[in-house]
Design a protein around this motif. Structure first.
Motif, short mmCIF file in Angstrom:
data_model
loop_
_atom_site.label_atom_id
_atom_site.label_comp_id
_atom_site.label_asym_id
_atom_site.label_seq_id
_atom_site.Cartn_x
_atom_site.Cartn_y
_atom_site.Cartn_z
N PHE A 1 0.76 -1.21 -0.08
CA PHE A 1 0.04 0.07 0.07
C PHE A 1 0.98 1.37 -0.17
CE2 PHE A 1 -3.81 2.48 0.79
CZ PHE A 1 -3.65 3.59 1.43
N SER A 2 1.83 1.39 0.88
CA SER A 2 2.76 2.28 0.91
C SER A 2 3.55 2.70 -0.50
CB SER A 2 3.68 2.29 1.98
OG SER A 2 4.41 1.23 1.70
N SER A 3 3.40 2.00 -1.32
CA SER A 3 4.17 2.09 -2.55
C SER A 3 3.34 2.97 -3.91
CB SER A 3 4.85 1.07 -3.08
OG SER A 3 3.73 0.14 -3.57
N TYR A 4 1.81 3.13 -3.31
CA TYR A 4 1.00 3.81 -4.24
C TYR A 4 0.55 5.12 -3.74
CZ TYR A 4 0.51 -1.16 -5.79
OH TYR A 4 0.60 -2.48 -6.31
N VAL A 5 0.50 6.01 -5.05
CA VAL A 5 -0.29 7.05 -4.89
C VAL A 5 -1.72 6.86 -4.87
CG1 VAL A 5 -0.75 9.19 -5.99
CG2 VAL A 5 1.57 8.40 -5.88
N MET A 6 -2.48 7.36 -3.96
CA MET A 6 -3.66 7.09 -3.77
C MET A 6 -4.64 8.45 -4.30
SD MET A 6 -4.09 3.93 -2.82
CE MET A 6 -5.65 3.99 -2.72
N GLY A 7 -5.88 8.06 -4.85
CA GLY A 7 -6.81 9.29 -5.45
C GLY A 7 -8.13 8.80 -5.23
N VAL B 1 -10.95 14.44 -7.76
CA VAL B 1 -11.57 14.90 -6.52
C VAL B 1 -9.91 15.27 -5.64
CG1 VAL B 1 -12.61 14.79 -4.14
CG2 VAL B 1 -13.57 13.85 -6.22
N CYS B 2 -9.10 14.42 -5.27
CA CYS B 2 -8.02 14.60 -4.86
C CYS B 2 -6.96 13.42 -4.59
CB CYS B 2 -8.37 14.92 -3.24
SG CYS B 2 -9.22 13.79 -2.46
N THR B 3 -5.88 13.52 -4.17
CA THR B 3 -4.87 12.75 -4.31
C THR B 3 -3.92 12.83 -3.16
OG1 THR B 3 -3.25 11.48 -5.62
CG2 THR B 3 -3.25 13.74 -5.81
N ILE B 4 -3.06 11.73 -2.79
CA ILE B 4 -2.35 11.79 -1.72
C ILE B 4 -1.15 10.78 -2.03
CG2 ILE B 4 -3.42 9.93 -0.36
CD1 ILE B 4 -2.66 11.51 2.25
N HIS B 5 -0.06 11.48 -1.67
CA HIS B 5 1.42 10.85 -2.22
C HIS B 5 1.55 9.80 -1.02
CE1 HIS B 5 3.04 13.70 -5.32
NE2 HIS B 5 1.75 13.57 -5.66
N ALA C 1 -22.61 11.79 -5.99
CA ALA C 1 -21.92 11.00 -7.09
C ALA C 1 -21.84 9.73 -6.57
CB ALA C 1 -20.69 11.87 -7.45
N VAL C 2 -21.05 8.79 -7.41
CA VAL C 2 -20.59 7.93 -6.87
C VAL C 2 -18.94 8.04 -6.69
CG1 VAL C 2 -19.93 5.22 -7.49
CG2 VAL C 2 -22.09 6.21 -8.00
N TYR C 3 -18.27 7.66 -5.48
CA TYR C 3 -17.07 8.20 -5.11
C TYR C 3 -16.15 6.77 -5.42
CZ TYR C 3 -18.26 12.79 -3.79
OH TYR C 3 -18.53 14.18 -3.73
N TYR C 4 -15.08 6.87 -6.13
CA TYR C 4 -14.05 5.80 -6.28
C TYR C 4 -12.96 6.22 -5.82
CZ TYR C 4 -17.32 4.58 -10.05
OH TYR C 4 -18.61 4.31 -10.68
N CYS C 5 -12.05 5.21 -5.15
CA CYS C 5 -10.71 5.56 -4.71
C CYS C 5 -10.01 4.56 -5.97
CB CYS C 5 -10.44 4.91 -3.56
SG CYS C 5 -10.25 3.11 -3.26
N ALA C 6 -8.65 5.06 -5.95
CA ALA C 6 -7.82 4.49 -7.02
C ALA C 6 -6.63 4.60 -6.59
CB ALA C 6 -7.99 5.26 -8.36
N ALA C 7 -5.72 3.68 -7.34
CA ALA C 7 -3.98 3.57 -6.66
C ALA C 7 -3.39 3.54 -8.19
CB ALA C 7 -3.95 2.38 -5.88
N LYS C 8 -2.03 4.27 -8.04
CA LYS C 8 -1.47 4.27 -8.93
C LYS C 8 0.28 4.28 -8.61
CE LYS C 8 -1.08 8.23 -11.26
NZ LYS C 8 0.48 8.59 -11.46
N TYR C 9 1.05 3.84 -9.46
CA TYR C 9 2.45 3.89 -8.82
C TYR C 9 3.29 5.13 -9.08
CZ TYR C 9 1.79 -0.99 -10.06
OH TYR C 9 1.15 -2.31 -10.17
N GLY C 10 3.10 5.96 -9.99
CA GLY C 10 3.90 7.24 -9.95
C GLY C 10 2.93 8.46 -9.70
N SER C 11 3.67 9.46 -9.42
CA SER C 11 2.71 10.68 -8.91
C SER C 11 2.52 11.88 -10.01
CB SER C 11 3.76 11.61 -8.03
OG SER C 11 5.05 11.89 -8.70
N TYR D 1 -4.10 6.03 -13.38
CA TYR D 1 -4.47 5.19 -12.00
C TYR D 1 -4.43 3.45 -12.60
CZ TYR D 1 -4.82 9.10 -9.22
OH TYR D 1 -4.47 10.26 -8.35
N ASN D 2 -3.75 2.74 -11.89
CA ASN D 2 -3.69 1.29 -12.19
C ASN D 2 -4.80 0.51 -11.71
OD1 ASN D 2 -0.56 2.57 -11.57
ND2 ASN D 2 -0.66 1.21 -13.61
N TYR D 3 -5.44 1.07 -10.49
CA TYR D 3 -6.18 -0.03 -9.77
C TYR D 3 -7.48 0.81 -9.25
CZ TYR D 3 -2.36 -3.17 -9.57
OH TYR D 3 -1.27 -3.81 -10.01
#
Length: 124
Positions: free
Chosen positions: A29-35, A48-52, A92-102, A111-113
């Motif tokens: 988990f700690s290796s992903y940027v989340m949005g 909406v937003c992202t966190i490194h 809205a429908v809110y989705y979370c997503a994960a990606k490798y880079g920033s 986003y990958n997932y």
């Protein structure tokens, strides 16, 4: 492969608050940027937003800045979205997503997932 599961959505009156959670499994988990993204009826999905990775850097869409706060707990493999002063247009429908880079953090294609989404409805 990362699995993301959102929770915490629901119906709230305008001016109210909700806290969304997104639990991750199957990856580091700690290796992903989340949005967080959202999609209102009849509209395109929007950023909406992202966190490194460590949580020290965050970015927000102008429409939610000052009202929403993203945070993460890497020990719990969870990202949160605290939503205050909710407006009907936040429905809205809110989705979370994960990606490798920033880079391109506000573009859903980077986003990958993705999670399955959770419905947020704000009544006037």
């Amino acid at each position: 492969q990362v699995q993301l599961v959102e929770s915490g959505g629901g119906l709230v009156q305008a001016g109210g608050s909700l806290r969304l959670s997104c639990a991750a499994s199957g990856g580091t988990f700690s290796s992903y940027v989340m949005g967080w993204f959202r999609q209102a009826p009849g509209k395109e999905r929007e950023f909406v937003c992202t966190i490194h990775w460590s949580g020290g850097i965050t970015y927000y869409a102008d429409s939610v800045k000052g009202r929403f706060t993203i945070s993460r707990d890497n020990a719990k493999n969870t990202v949160y979205l605290q939503m205050n002063s909710l407006k009907p247009e936040d429905t809205a429908v809110y989705y979370c997503a994960a990606k490798y880079g920033s880079i391109r953090y506000n573009q859903q294609a980077s986003y990958n997932y993705w999670g399955q989404g959770t419905q947020v409805t704000v009544s006037s």
